[in-house]
Motif scaffolding. Structure first.
Motif, short mmCIF file in Angstrom:
data_model
loop_
_atom_site.label_atom_id
_atom_site.label_comp_id
_atom_site.label_asym_id
_atom_site.label_seq_id
_atom_site.Cartn_x
_atom_site.Cartn_y
_atom_site.Cartn_z
N ILE A 21 0.83 -1.21 0.00
CA ILE A 21 0.00 0.00 0.00
C ILE A 21 0.86 1.25 0.00
N ALA A 22 1.89 1.24 0.86
CA ALA A 22 2.78 2.39 0.95
C ALA A 22 3.49 2.63 -0.37
N ALA A 23 3.92 1.55 -1.02
CA ALA A 23 4.60 1.67 -2.31
C ALA A 23 3.66 2.23 -3.35
N GLY A 24 2.38 1.80 -3.28
CA GLY A 24 1.39 2.31 -4.24
C GLY A 24 1.16 3.79 -4.07
N ILE A 25 1.08 4.23 -2.78
CA ILE A 25 0.89 5.65 -2.53
C ILE A 25 2.08 6.45 -3.00
N ALA A 26 3.29 5.93 -2.74
CA ALA A 26 4.50 6.62 -3.17
C ALA A 26 4.57 6.71 -4.68
N ALA A 27 4.13 5.63 -5.35
CA ALA A 27 4.16 5.62 -6.82
C ALA A 27 3.21 6.66 -7.38
N CYS A 28 2.05 6.81 -6.71
CA CYS A 28 1.11 7.82 -7.18
C CYS A 28 1.67 9.22 -6.95
N GLY A 29 2.21 9.46 -5.76
CA GLY A 29 2.83 10.74 -5.46
C GLY A 29 1.86 11.89 -5.55
N ALA A 30 2.41 13.09 -5.52
CA ALA A 30 1.59 14.29 -5.64
C ALA A 30 1.15 14.48 -7.08
N PRO A 31 0.01 15.12 -7.30
CA PRO A 31 -0.46 15.35 -8.68
C PRO A 31 0.49 16.27 -9.43
N ASP A 32 0.59 16.05 -10.73
CA ASP A 32 1.49 16.85 -11.56
C ASP A 32 0.91 18.22 -11.88
N TYR A 33 -0.42 18.34 -11.85
CA TYR A 33 -1.07 19.58 -12.27
C TYR A 33 -2.14 20.02 -11.28
N PHE A 45 -8.41 25.27 -17.49
CA PHE A 45 -7.01 25.15 -17.89
C PHE A 45 -6.26 24.48 -16.75
N ARG A 46 -5.01 24.14 -17.00
CA ARG A 46 -4.22 23.50 -15.95
C ARG A 46 -2.84 24.16 -15.88
N VAL A 47 -2.28 24.14 -14.69
CA VAL A 47 -0.93 24.64 -14.47
C VAL A 47 -0.15 23.58 -13.71
N PRO A 48 1.17 23.59 -13.81
CA PRO A 48 1.96 22.65 -13.00
C PRO A 48 1.63 22.81 -11.52
N ALA A 49 1.65 21.71 -10.79
CA ALA A 49 1.25 21.72 -9.38
C ALA A 49 2.15 22.60 -8.53
N THR A 50 3.36 22.88 -9.03
CA THR A 50 4.27 23.73 -8.27
C THR A 50 3.90 25.21 -8.36
N TRP A 51 3.05 25.58 -9.33
CA TRP A 51 2.59 26.97 -9.43
C TRP A 51 1.54 27.19 -8.36
N ARG A 52 1.54 28.37 -7.76
CA ARG A 52 0.61 28.64 -6.67
C ARG A 52 -0.32 29.80 -7.01
N SER A 82 -11.77 36.23 -12.57
CA SER A 82 -10.35 36.17 -12.88
C SER A 82 -9.62 35.34 -11.83
N VAL A 83 -8.46 34.81 -12.25
CA VAL A 83 -7.63 34.01 -11.37
C VAL A 83 -6.21 34.03 -11.93
N ALA A 84 -5.21 33.90 -11.08
CA ALA A 84 -3.83 33.87 -11.55
C ALA A 84 -3.03 32.84 -10.76
N TYR A 85 -2.09 32.19 -11.43
CA TYR A 85 -1.18 31.22 -10.82
C TYR A 85 0.25 31.58 -11.19
N ASP A 86 1.13 31.56 -10.19
CA ASP A 86 2.49 32.05 -10.34
C ASP A 86 3.48 30.93 -10.00
N ALA A 87 4.50 30.77 -10.85
CA ALA A 87 5.52 29.77 -10.59
C ALA A 87 6.56 30.25 -9.58
N HIS A 88 6.53 31.52 -9.24
CA HIS A 88 7.49 32.09 -8.30
C HIS A 88 7.22 31.59 -6.88
N ALA A 89 8.28 31.52 -6.07
CA ALA A 89 8.12 31.06 -4.69
C ALA A 89 7.24 32.00 -3.86
#
Length: 230
Positions: A21-33, A45-52, A82-89
């Motif tokens: 189960i743990a391996a399966g969860i790790a394989a899934c990981g965080a979503p990409d988008y 639309f979609r943005v990379p999950a690292t954009w906030r 309107s909405v905005a997503y930024d890749a900056h920290a």
């Protein structure tokens, strides 16, 4: 088999199942988008999950056109999303609108319901010029007003007809900011058949950033989808 052996086997199976189960969860990981949508406006639309996401109050402040307490401002608010997503920290609407360097991409989506008078003025050039002047006539007017930025380069200009219900344009262009850094703007704008609503996605970053992250930015731009009724 003795009870001791049975107990040992059960514990072993439990450990194995937990590991699987743990391996399966790790394989899934965080979503990409991150999938961004306004179901009421049928806009996605979609943005990379690292954009906030940019703080909405800050975004509204940067895009205000009149006193927020005025009647016209309240009407405009009801007619706009309107909405905005930024890749900056440290995401901020300033990365979208300021005349300083934006060294990581930021995406800004906007849906606006138009009045009848505004709808009568809609054209492909009007869609091109919604964020910055792009057409020859719009840049000439900005030059005469003393507001035209230098270093304009038109990189992409294509008419889009994704469905019977919407049509639009995608323009990608460069402008040089006062600090001398060339910036790239990737803008897709649609309008529905009766021109009563427009849908815009703008992605901005420095030209160097745009080239280095071209695949990532292209993925965001091409994910912009509008499903409007004719």
């Amino acid at each position: 088999m003795s009870r001791v052996h049975v107990s040992i086997m059960r514990r072993a199976l439990t450990v194995a199942a937990t590991a699987i189960i743990a391996a399966g969860i790790a394989a899934c990981g965080a979503p990409d988008y991150t999938y961004v949508k306004n179901s009421g406006e049928k806009t996605y639309f979609r943005v990379p999950a690292t954009w906030r996401q940019v703080d909405q109050a800050g975004l509204d402040y940067m895009t205000r056109e009149d006193n927020p307490d005025s009647v016209s401002a309240q009407v405009r608010k009801r007619m706009t999303w309107s909405v905005a997503y930024d890749a900056h920290a440290e995401p901020t609407a300033a990365h979208l609108f300021s005349l300083t360097t934006t060294d990581e991409p930021i995406a800004y989506a906007k849906v606006v319901h138009l009045t009848e008078d505004q709808a009568n003025l809609v054209s492909f050039d009007a869609l091109r010029n919604l964020f910055l002047p792009v057409s020859d006539s719009a840049r000439a007017s900005a030059f005469e007003a003393g507001t035209l930025l230098p270093g304009f380069e038109l990189l992409v200009d294509e008419v889009l007809t994704p469905s019977d219900g919407v049509r639009g344009v995608r323009v990608v262009y460069n402008y040089e900011l006062p600090n001398g850094v060339l910036h790239t703007f990737d803008q897709t704008t649609y309008v529905n058949n009766d021109a009563s609503v427009y849908y815009m996605l703008v992605i901005r970053c420095s030209a160097r950033c745009y080239k280095a992250r071209a695949g990532e930015i292209e993925g965001v731009a091409t994910s912009f989808t509008v499903r409007s009724k004719p």
